[in-house]
Motif scaffolding. Structure first.
Motif, PDB file in Angstrom:
ATOM      1  N   MET A 120       0.830  -1.154   0.000  1.00 14.16           N
ATOM      2  CA  MET A 120       0.000   0.000   0.000  1.00 14.16           C
ATOM      3  C   MET A 120       0.893   1.241   0.000  1.00 14.16           C
ATOM      4  O   MET A 120       1.795   1.338   0.819  1.00 14.16           O
ATOM      5  CB  MET A 120      -0.867  -0.082   1.248  1.00 14.16           C
ATOM      6  N   THR A 121       0.642   2.166  -0.905  1.00 15.89           N
ATOM      7  CA  THR A 121       1.436   3.395  -0.980  1.00 15.89           C
ATOM      8  C   THR A 121       0.712   4.529  -0.276  1.00 15.89           C
ATOM      9  O   THR A 121      -0.503   4.668  -0.367  1.00 15.89           O
ATOM     10  CB  THR A 121       1.687   3.796  -2.442  1.00 15.89           C
ATOM     11  N   VAL A 122       1.531   5.301   0.467  1.00 16.17           N
ATOM     12  CA  VAL A 122       0.961   6.434   1.200  1.00 16.17           C
ATOM     13  C   VAL A 122       1.154   7.682   0.344  1.00 16.17           C
ATOM     14  O   VAL A 122       2.259   7.965  -0.101  1.00 16.17           O
ATOM     15  CB  VAL A 122       1.689   6.618   2.550  1.00 16.17           C
ATOM     16  N   PRO A 123       0.085   8.430   0.075  1.00 16.10           N
ATOM     17  CA  PRO A 123       0.264   9.641  -0.752  1.00 16.10           C
ATOM     18  C   PRO A 123       1.087  10.685   0.005  1.00 16.10           C
ATOM     19  O   PRO A 123       0.913  10.872   1.203  1.00 16.10           O
ATOM     20  CB  PRO A 123      -1.150  10.132  -1.007  1.00 16.10           C
ATOM     21  N   ILE A 124       1.980  11.310  -0.692  1.00 16.75           N
ATOM     22  CA  ILE A 124       2.843  12.340  -0.098  1.00 16.75           C
ATOM     23  C   ILE A 124       2.288  13.702  -0.497  1.00 16.75           C
ATOM     24  O   ILE A 124       2.024  13.954  -1.668  1.00 16.75           O
ATOM     25  CB  ILE A 124       4.284  12.192  -0.592  1.00 16.75           C
ATOM     26  N   ASP A 125       2.113  14.507   0.542  1.00 17.30           N
ATOM     27  CA  ASP A 125       1.611  15.866   0.260  1.00 17.30           C
ATOM     28  C   ASP A 125       2.722  16.697  -0.372  1.00 17.30           C
ATOM     29  O   ASP A 125       3.866  16.639   0.060  1.00 17.30           O
ATOM     30  CB  ASP A 125       1.155  16.555   1.556  1.00 17.30           C
ATOM     31  N   PRO A 126       2.372  17.504  -1.352  1.00 18.91           N
ATOM     32  CA  PRO A 126       3.410  18.371  -1.950  1.00 18.91           C
ATOM     33  C   PRO A 126       3.821  19.455  -0.950  1.00 18.91           C
ATOM     34  O   PRO A 126       3.037  19.837  -0.093  1.00 18.91           O
ATOM     35  CB  PRO A 126       2.727  18.972  -3.177  1.00 18.91           C
ATOM     36  N   PRO A 127       5.070  19.928  -1.051  1.00 21.71           N
ATOM     37  CA  PRO A 127       5.519  20.967  -0.110  1.00 21.71           C
ATOM     38  C   PRO A 127       4.705  22.251  -0.316  1.00 21.71           C
ATOM     39  O   PRO A 127       4.218  22.510  -1.416  1.00 21.71           O
ATOM     40  CB  PRO A 127       6.987  21.190  -0.462  1.00 21.71           C
ATOM     41  N   PRO A 128       4.569  23.037   0.759  1.00 23.67           N
ATOM     42  CA  PRO A 128       3.791  24.265   0.606  1.00 23.67           C
ATOM     43  C   PRO A 128       4.519  25.253  -0.311  1.00 23.67           C
ATOM     44  O   PRO A 128       5.735  25.214  -0.429  1.00 23.67           O
ATOM     45  CB  PRO A 128       3.696  24.813   2.036  1.00 23.67           C
ATOM     46  N   PRO A 129       3.785  26.140  -0.952  1.00 19.94           N
ATOM     47  CA  PRO A 129       4.448  27.103  -1.854  1.00 19.94           C
ATOM     48  C   PRO A 129       5.290  28.085  -1.043  1.00 19.94           C
ATOM     49  O   PRO A 129       5.017  28.332   0.124  1.00 19.94           O
ATOM     50  CB  PRO A 129       3.273  27.813  -2.540  1.00 19.94           C
TER      51      PRO A 129
END
Length: 198
Positions: free
Chosen positions: A1-10
């Motif tokens: 199962m892959t955990v989604p990675i949040d993109p870094p904040p701008p």
């Protein structure tokens, strides 16, 4: 199962021009220099009358030194005409007079007196900030950004400018200090000098 990675904040937006200044004690923004007080900030500026007193004392004291050369020089020149007589509106001298060598020596002695005074005056002003009269009056000429004596070159430039420009038009260049917020004359402004009390 892959955990989604949040993109870094701008990244934060760049500060707007005229934005809030950095907090007290923080480093200045890039391209700006930190404020540092001038070395003369803690010294009281000399007033008009104190500066005028130093100027007049200089004229008197350095004038006495010139007189010490001018009297013997004038005597030499005058004695070259000892055997001459005045006939009407003409001066008649015997053959071989007036003595040209004697006149030349007298003139040279007077010129040497002026040169000695100029050298002593400029050297004192440049090296210590105080000429004889300024020392008695309790004032000193220093660099506005350094707080140190202004040096021989600037001292010479300051005097030449004072003699030829500041003294013209009713001495407006000298009087300028009366309403200038730094008590500077025109010749002070040209070389970046201020006159302080000591």
């Amino acid at each position: 199962m892959t955990v989604p990675i949040d993109p870094p904040p701008p990244p934060p937006p760049p500060p707007l021009s005229g934005g809030a200044p950095p907090p007290y004690g923080a480093a200045p923004p890039p391209g700006y220099q930190a404020y540092s007080p001038s070395p003369v900030d803690g010294h009281e500026r000399a007033g008009f009358w104190q500066r005028l007193g130093g100027y007049l004392l200089d004229g008197f004291l350095y004038g006495l030194l010139i007189v010490a050369f001018a009297i013997p020089g004038g005597y030499l020149i005058g004695s070259a005409f000892n055997n001459c007589v005045s006939v009407g509106d003409k001066i008649v001298c015997p053959a071989g007079e007036p003595n040209g060598v004697q006149i030349g020596l007298g003139g040279l002695l007077i010129a040497v007196g002026f040169i000695v005074v100029i050298v002593l005056y400029i050297r004192s002003l440049g090296k210590t900030g105080q000429t004889w009269g300024r020392k008695i009056a309790g004032v000193k000429v220093v660099g506005e950004t350094t707080g140190e004596p202004i040096g021989i070159g600037k001292a010479l430039g300051r005097q030449l400018f004072a003699s030829f420009i500041s003294s013209q038009i009713f001495s407006l260049g000298y009087l300028w200090m009366l309403w200038d917020d730094k008590n500077q004359t025109w010749h002070d402004k040209i070389v970046g000098s201020v006159v302080i009390k000591v």
